[in-house]
Scaffold this motif. Structure first.
Motif, PDB file in Angstrom:
ATOM      1  N   GLY A   1       0.818  -1.209   0.000  1.00 50.32           N
ATOM      2  CA  GLY A   1       0.000   0.000   0.000  1.00 50.32           C
ATOM      3  C   GLY A   1       0.850   1.256   0.000  1.00 50.32           C
ATOM      4  O   GLY A   1       0.419   2.305  -0.454  1.00 50.32           O
ATOM      5  N   THR A   2       2.074   1.125   0.519  1.00 52.90           N
ATOM      6  CA  THR A   2       2.994   2.267   0.543  1.00 52.90           C
ATOM      7  C   THR A   2       4.338   1.934  -0.082  1.00 52.90           C
ATOM      8  O   THR A   2       5.088   2.825  -0.437  1.00 52.90           O
TER       9      THR A   2
ATOM     10  N   GLU B   1      -5.837  -9.536   3.088  1.00 53.89           N
ATOM     11  CA  GLU B   1      -6.190 -10.609   4.013  1.00 53.89           C
ATOM     12  C   GLU B   1      -7.694 -10.643   4.267  1.00 53.89           C
ATOM     13  O   GLU B   1      -8.302 -11.720   4.289  1.00 53.89           O
ATOM     14  N   GLU B   2      -8.300  -9.483   4.434  1.00 50.61           N
ATOM     15  CA  GLU B   2      -9.746  -9.420   4.665  1.00 50.61           C
ATOM     16  C   GLU B   2     -10.513 -10.004   3.476  1.00 50.61           C
ATOM     17  O   GLU B   2     -11.430 -10.814   3.652  1.00 50.61           O
ATOM     18  N   ARG B   3     -10.131  -9.614   2.280  1.00 55.54           N
ATOM     19  CA  ARG B   3     -10.774 -10.150   1.065  1.00 55.54           C
ATOM     20  C   ARG B   3     -10.544 -11.649   0.938  1.00 55.54           C
ATOM     21  O   ARG B   3     -11.438 -12.401   0.517  1.00 55.54           O
ATOM     22  N   SER B   4      -9.338 -12.089   1.281  1.00 53.71           N
ATOM     23  CA  SER B   4      -9.000 -13.510   1.159  1.00 53.71           C
ATOM     24  C   SER B   4      -9.814 -14.363   2.114  1.00 53.71           C
ATOM     25  O   SER B   4     -10.335 -15.417   1.732  1.00 53.71           O
TER      26      SER B   4
ATOM     27  N   VAL C   1      -1.032 -15.085   7.988  1.00 53.13           N
ATOM     28  CA  VAL C   1       0.114 -14.749   8.823  1.00 53.13           C
ATOM     29  C   VAL C   1       1.133 -14.020   7.963  1.00 53.13           C
ATOM     30  O   VAL C   1       1.350 -14.404   6.804  1.00 53.13           O
ATOM     31  N   GLN C   2       1.765 -12.993   8.512  1.00 53.89           N
ATOM     32  CA  GLN C   2       2.867 -12.304   7.830  1.00 53.89           C
ATOM     33  C   GLN C   2       4.049 -12.244   8.761  1.00 53.89           C
ATOM     34  O   GLN C   2       3.900 -11.997   9.957  1.00 53.89           O
ATOM     35  N   SER C   3       5.236 -12.489   8.203  1.00 52.85           N
ATOM     36  CA  SER C   3       6.458 -12.319   8.977  1.00 52.85           C
ATOM     37  C   SER C   3       7.592 -11.896   8.060  1.00 52.85           C
ATOM     38  O   SER C   3       7.678 -12.347   6.908  1.00 52.85           O
ATOM     39  N   ASN C   4       8.452 -11.073   8.591  1.00 51.13           N
ATOM     40  CA  ASN C   4       9.668 -10.687   7.885  1.00 51.13           C
ATOM     41  C   ASN C   4      10.813 -11.650   8.178  1.00 51.13           C
ATOM     42  O   ASN C   4      11.920 -11.467   7.672  1.00 51.13           O
ATOM     43  N   HIS C   5      10.554 -12.684   8.978  1.00 51.71           N
ATOM     44  CA  HIS C   5      11.600 -13.580   9.447  1.00 51.71           C
ATOM     45  C   HIS C   5      11.410 -14.989   8.876  1.00 51.71           C
ATOM     46  O   HIS C   5      10.365 -15.621   9.092  1.00 51.71           O
ATOM     47  N   GLU C   6      12.422 -15.472   8.209  1.00 49.51           N
ATOM     48  CA  GLU C   6      12.385 -16.782   7.558  1.00 49.51           C
ATOM     49  C   GLU C   6      12.035 -17.894   8.547  1.00 49.51           C
ATOM     50  O   GLU C   6      11.206 -18.754   8.254  1.00 49.51           O
TER      51      GLU C   6
ATOM     52  N   LEU D   1      -1.905  -4.957   2.887  1.00 49.63           N
ATOM     53  CA  LEU D   1      -1.959  -6.373   3.245  1.00 49.63           C
ATOM     54  C   LEU D   1      -3.219  -6.669   4.057  1.00 49.63           C
ATOM     55  O   LEU D   1      -3.852  -7.709   3.859  1.00 49.63           O
ATOM     56  N   ALA D   2      -3.611  -5.763   4.933  1.00 53.53           N
ATOM     57  CA  ALA D   2      -4.838  -5.964   5.714  1.00 53.53           C
ATOM     58  C   ALA D   2      -6.052  -6.108   4.796  1.00 53.53           C
ATOM     59  O   ALA D   2      -6.923  -6.960   5.029  1.00 53.53           O
TER      60      ALA D   2
END
Length: 146
Positions: A16-17, A32-35, A49-54, A28-29
């Protein structure tokens, strides 16, 4: 009722940005809501779930076994670098749809190869946020044996 796990990887929390010329202005929100809503129309449940960490993504993949019936993964740049994510998916024996907002095959050469694709039932890329709906449809159809 099929249970799906949607995993979003690094930097997708900035949708979004972040590079709106490539990824659009949908957050992303919103995705996720649509999904979640779309999965419900198909008689499925979806956990996002979202994470920046592998390692966190790998933990969620491991925990999906016995809890979820299939996975949707937008691993972002990890698709091109993470053998560990590929191994995690292979280890849990759950069907996975790989997803990308942009067409990775029309971008930089390093994005053309995906380790995740080797263990996916299919790949959806280049359709922006609508790709999430396509991925849900594809995974539910696969789980239903169609």
């Amino acid at each position: 009722m099929p249970s799906l796990l949607l995993l979003n990887g690094p930097n997708l929390n900035l949708l979004g940005t972040r590079q709106t010329d490539v990824y659009g202005t949908t957050t992303l929100a919103e995705i996720e809501e649509r999904s979640v809503a779309h999965a419900k129309t198909l008689g499925a449940t979806l956990t996002a779930v979202q994470s920046n960490h592998e390692g966190v993504l790998i933990d969620h993949i491991h925990e999906a076994r016995g809890t979820h019936d299939g996975l949707i993964l937008n691993a972002g740049a990890y698709s091109h670098t993470s053998i560990a994510l590929m191994d995690a998916v292979a280890s849990v024996s759950l069907p996975l749809v790989e997803l990308h907002l942009s067409n990775i095959h029309a971008r930089e050469t390093f994005r053309h190869e995906s380790h995740v694709a080797r263990v996916a039932i299919g790949q959806i890329c280049g359709f922006g946020p609508h790709g999430y709906i396509l991925a849900i449809d594809a995974l539910v159809e696969h789980l239903r044996g169609r």
